[in-house]
Design a protein around this motif. Sequence first.
Motif, short mmCIF file in Angstrom:
data_model
loop_
_atom_site.label_atom_id
_atom_site.label_comp_id
_atom_site.label_asym_id
_atom_site.label_seq_id
_atom_site.Cartn_x
_atom_site.Cartn_y
_atom_site.Cartn_z
N LYS A 216 -8.37 8.12 14.05
CA LYS A 216 -8.01 6.76 13.64
C LYS A 216 -6.66 6.79 12.93
O LYS A 216 -6.31 7.79 12.30
CB LYS A 216 -9.05 6.20 12.66
CG LYS A 216 -10.45 6.08 13.20
CD LYS A 216 -11.32 5.48 12.11
CE LYS A 216 -12.78 5.31 12.41
NZ LYS A 216 -13.43 5.97 13.47
N PHE A 217 -5.96 5.67 13.02
CA PHE A 217 -4.66 5.60 12.34
C PHE A 217 -4.80 4.98 10.96
O PHE A 217 -5.56 4.04 10.76
CB PHE A 217 -3.67 4.80 13.17
CG PHE A 217 -3.01 5.64 14.22
CD1 PHE A 217 -2.06 6.59 13.88
CD2 PHE A 217 -3.36 5.51 15.55
CE1 PHE A 217 -1.48 7.40 14.83
CE2 PHE A 217 -2.78 6.31 16.52
CZ PHE A 217 -1.84 7.25 16.16
N PHE A 218 -4.04 5.54 10.04
CA PHE A 218 -3.94 5.00 8.68
C PHE A 218 -2.46 4.86 8.35
O PHE A 218 -1.60 5.47 8.99
CB PHE A 218 -4.61 5.95 7.68
CG PHE A 218 -6.07 6.12 7.96
CD1 PHE A 218 -7.00 5.26 7.42
CD2 PHE A 218 -6.51 7.14 8.82
CE1 PHE A 218 -8.35 5.39 7.72
CE2 PHE A 218 -7.86 7.28 9.11
CZ PHE A 218 -8.78 6.41 8.55
N ASN A 219 -2.22 4.03 7.34
CA ASN A 219 -0.85 3.84 6.91
C ASN A 219 -0.61 4.71 5.68
O ASN A 219 -1.23 4.52 4.65
CB ASN A 219 -0.65 2.35 6.57
CG ASN A 219 0.79 2.06 6.20
OD1 ASN A 219 1.48 2.91 5.64
ND2 ASN A 219 1.23 0.86 6.51
N TYR A 220 0.29 5.66 5.80
CA TYR A 220 0.64 6.49 4.65
C TYR A 220 2.10 6.23 4.29
O TYR A 220 3.01 6.65 5.03
CB TYR A 220 0.43 7.98 4.97
CG TYR A 220 0.74 8.87 3.79
CD1 TYR A 220 -0.20 9.06 2.79
CD2 TYR A 220 1.98 9.48 3.66
CE1 TYR A 220 0.08 9.86 1.69
CE2 TYR A 220 2.28 10.27 2.57
CZ TYR A 220 1.32 10.45 1.59
OH TYR A 220 1.63 11.23 0.50
N GLN A 221 2.31 5.50 3.23
CA GLN A 221 3.67 5.15 2.81
C GLN A 221 4.49 4.61 3.99
O GLN A 221 5.60 5.07 4.28
CB GLN A 221 4.37 6.35 2.19
CG GLN A 221 3.71 6.81 0.90
CD GLN A 221 4.31 8.09 0.34
OE1 GLN A 221 5.33 8.60 0.82
NE2 GLN A 221 3.66 8.62 -0.66
N ASN A 222 3.86 3.70 4.72
CA ASN A 222 4.48 3.06 5.90
C ASN A 222 4.72 4.00 7.07
O ASN A 222 5.51 3.69 7.96
CB ASN A 222 5.81 2.37 5.53
CG ASN A 222 5.54 1.15 4.68
OD1 ASN A 222 4.52 0.47 4.89
ND2 ASN A 222 6.42 0.89 3.73
N ILE A 223 4.08 5.13 7.05
CA ILE A 223 4.17 6.06 8.18
C ILE A 223 2.77 6.13 8.81
O ILE A 223 1.79 6.36 8.10
CB ILE A 223 4.60 7.47 7.72
CG1 ILE A 223 5.92 7.41 6.95
CG2 ILE A 223 4.71 8.43 8.91
CD1 ILE A 223 6.27 8.69 6.23
#
Length: 272
Positions: A216-223
């Motif tokens: 799954k995708f997550f947002n890490y500091q907009n990355i």
Amino acid sequence: MTAQEKSLIYNLLNKSDCLFSGKILSDFEQIDFKDDVEFSNAEQIKSQANTENGTNNPATNSKPYFKQSQDIEQAALIKNIALSIAQCTSCVLCKTRINTVPGIGVASPLVLVIGEGPGADEDKTGEPFVGKAGQLLDKMLAAIQLSRKDNCFITNIVKCRPPANRTPLPEEVQACAHFLKAQIDILKPKMILALGNTALHNLLNTNAGIKKLHGKFFNYQNIPLLATFHPSALLRDESLKRPSWEDLKIFRNRLLEIVPNYQSSYLNGGST
Ligand code: URA
């Protein structure tokens, strides 16, 4: 010799080092303008490096001594972090390490790969993911046209080996976190691939397991960040190879959306 002259030589050598080996770390000893740098974040490192290469000097601002490519600047900044890591004594892991393991790869990576912490082979060599798990990681990355030599940077949550390869303790992760933050600020990867529970838990501040959150995708500091199984887990449990490959395909498809021609950056792959 002026600081600018030292910087010129330093950067030229660094550039050739990157070109020939794909590594950021180089072998030269004498980098006196970068020794004993104390920093807590990337901005301080940048300002230190800028001061040292003269770009903060009003006399040289209007007429730069030479024009650096962004890659060379980033490589120098990443190297500065590596030097600071080598001097770090902020947690107990410094007492048992042979080498610090700051990370390796290209200076402008498409993908930042983050594992847990160095094992015995990495502790001996100072390079991340060089043991069996590392060889498998290189194959996994090659399957989606990524490699540490061409378009990735590989690092870990902690930069020193935990004794007997135990999971790093919260205080060790905490003590090391600013190095990873500084690396991310400088490298500015397009995507992050997190390997295993330790990377997942500490990057996303969650207790949920990798079996639940992989793919799954997550947002890490907009990355965009995707977590998948650690290659060591794949070596222990063959049945994870199929879901791991599915995760990698999901990762590749998103990367293709962000950088449609990213595969052209994959030149010689993982061959040494
Ligand atoms: N496992 C990791 O998480 N990192 C390494 O560098 C090697 C093995």
